[in-house]
Each structure stands twice: as C-alpha cells, then as structure tokens.
Write an enzyme that holds these catalytic residues in place. Structure first.
Site, PDB file in Angstrom:
ATOM      1  N   CYS A  95       0.796  -1.225   0.000  1.00 41.49           N
ATOM      2  CA  CYS A  95       0.000   0.000   0.000  1.00 41.49           C
ATOM      3  C   CYS A  95       0.834   1.283   0.000  1.00 41.49           C
ATOM      4  O   CYS A  95       1.274   1.722  -1.055  1.00 41.49           O
ATOM      5  CB  CYS A  95      -0.979  -0.054   1.168  1.00 41.49           C
ATOM      6  SG  CYS A  95      -2.398   1.008   0.911  1.00 41.49           S
ATOM      7  N   HIS A 207      -3.453  -5.523   2.090  1.00 46.93           N
ATOM      8  CA  HIS A 207      -3.174  -5.801   3.505  1.00 46.93           C
ATOM      9  C   HIS A 207      -3.783  -7.169   3.764  1.00 46.93           C
ATOM     10  O   HIS A 207      -4.085  -7.915   2.854  1.00 46.93           O
ATOM     11  CB  HIS A 207      -3.854  -4.767   4.401  1.00 46.93           C
ATOM     12  CG  HIS A 207      -3.428  -3.359   4.137  1.00 46.93           C
ATOM     13  ND1 HIS A 207      -2.255  -2.840   4.616  1.00 46.93           N
ATOM     14  CD2 HIS A 207      -4.031  -2.369   3.446  1.00 46.93           C
ATOM     15  CE1 HIS A 207      -2.152  -1.574   4.238  1.00 46.93           C
ATOM     16  NE2 HIS A 207      -3.211  -1.263   3.528  1.00 46.93           N
TER      17      HIS A 207
END
Ligand code: GLN
Length: 265
Positions: A95, A207
């Site tokens: 991310c 994630h």
C-alpha cells in the site's frame, strides 16, 4: 543459516496489521530451523544496515507518515534500498510502501511526495471527498516468473486473498503488474491491474496482512532470500497450513468465488 528481515519504519508504516507479514516470515523460517533477526530500518539506521538484510518488508502508512519517511529516505539510504531491490533482494511492500517506491505520490492534502523511482509507477490521491478503495481483494498473480514459481511450489494457479484500504490510485508505467483483480479494486479500480512485480519485489495494495493469508508467498520470499544469500538450491519442509487454507476457502465462499482452482492445498 540466518535470515535477516529488514522492516521499513515499523512505527510509521504498519497500518492494518502489516506487521503480520514480518511475524509470518519470522515464524515460518524459525519452524524450518533457520535463525532469524528482525532489523527495523528507520531514522536510526545506517545505509549499511539496509545493505545487510536478506528480505525487506514495508507496510502501509497514512499520508502524513509517508511524508516523514520520505524525508528520511534520501541520499545513501535511498541508494541502498535501490541497490538491494535491483540486486534481487526479495521483498513485500504494501500500500503506502509501493507508493514510495514509485516516482511520486500525491496525497489528498499537501504537496507531491517524491518517491524512490525504483518502480515505474505513479500514485495520486484524487482528493479528500473521493471514495477510498476499501474491501476484500482477490487477485490472480499474472507476473509471469512469479506466477510460474508459485505454481511450481503449490501445483495450482496462484490466487492471493487480502484486504485493501487506500485513497491513492496507482497507474503503472512499464513495470509488470503483480496480478489481475478478481474481486475488489486494485491499483486504480479502472484497468484491472493489482500491484507490481519487479526483480523480486512484490508490491501490492493487499493488507490482510498478505502473508498469513497466502503462506506460499512467504515461503517463496524465504526460499528466494536463501538462494540469493547462500547461492544454492533450497527446499523448505512443509508446514501444517490447514487453518490458513480454511480461511482462504471461507473467503472464496463468502465472495462467491469458489472454484477448486482457487483453493490451495
Ligand atoms: N496513504 C495511502 C493511501 O491512502 C496509503 C494507505 C495505506 O497504506 N493503507 O493511498
């Protein structure tokens, strides 16, 4: 034999449980009786610290923390990360981390944050009022060498399960995408790509954290690190991944993606 895991800015870049990636690599190596050191790479580290690691893990971060990190990651430290990735040190970057490995990230507020320019990609947050990309994410790994090597390890096509939560939208240049989105939004919600794969660096919006949900990726990172460090072939002894596999299966069921192809086991 020892594996040194370099963990980028643990205090600033660990949103959404990304430290689970570090723990997974650590435990799965120790269960195979390798010695493991986890080395935080942060404001107190030297370029030599960065050069000493065998695997790099970078988690997600909020826009403000990304700025602080990029102010620190300059000069010899930036060169050390670039060299490591170019030399094939395996890593998983989630991310906010891939945003920093690209050319730049434009946050919702404030100025453009210049990235390290290692990955040919750019990321832009379209503004505070725009919708974040949040939810479960399933991708098929399409990065050709990685897909082939993961398939050789598991015997089936590699699908990754995760969870995305980002405002930034990433557009790839010439870098190969990590995969194609099967469920979720991925890099930008438009072109169906997710993440990027360069040398042995896995960049993803996923994630989850990623590695406990997809343990075969952790094993690929470990084997790749060992091969590079000791210049010989390695085969890892199998572990009991029943719980992780059940977790994947229940997520595929929940997202109505069930297909025998997608269940590793
Ligand atoms: N700050 C970045 C974004 O919103 C990254 C977020 C994250 O790492 N989860 O796009």
């Amino acid at each position: 034999m020892e594996i040194i895991i370099g963990w980028l800015y643990p205090k600033l870049m660990s949103t959404y449980g990304d430290r689970g990636n570090v723990i997974t690599l650590q435990r799965r190596s120790q269960w195979r009786e390798y010695d493991v050191t986890v080395l935080p790479l942060d404001q107190n580290s030297t370029p030599q610290d960065i050069r000493s690691v065998d695997i790099i893990v970078g988690g997600g971060a909020q826009d403000r923390q990304q700025e602080i990190v990029m102010r620190d990651l300059q000069g010899a430290k930036a060169d050390a990360i670039k060299d490591k990735i170019e030399q094939g040190t395996p890593g998983v970057f989630t991310c906010g981390s891939p945003q920093l490995l690209g050319h730049y990230y434009e946050p919702a507020l404030g100025k453009r944050i210049q990235g390290l320019g290692i990955l040919d990609l750019v990321s832009v947050h379209p503004g505070e009022t725009s919708k974040r990309c949040i939810g479960n994410l399933v991708i098929e790994v399409t990065a050709s060498r990685l897909a082939r090597e993961l398939q050789a390890m598991t015997g089936i096509k590699p699908y990754l399960v995760g969870f995305e939560n980002h405002g930034g939208r990433t557009k790839l240049g010439t870098v190969e995408p990590l995969g194609r989105v099967v469920y979720g939004l991925g890099n930008n919600g438009e072109d169906g790509t997710e993440g990027a794969f360069y040398q042995n660096a896995i960049a993803t919006y996923s994630h989850g954290p990623l590695l406990p949900k997809n343990p075969f990726v952790a094993d690929w990172l470990i084997v790749t690190a060992l091969k590079l460090k000791y210049q010989q072939e390695f085969e890892l002894s199998p572990l009991d991944d029943t719980l992780a596999l059940q977790g994947r299966e229940s997520m595929f069921n929940r997202l109505k993606l069930t297909s025998s192809l997608m269940i590793n086991g």
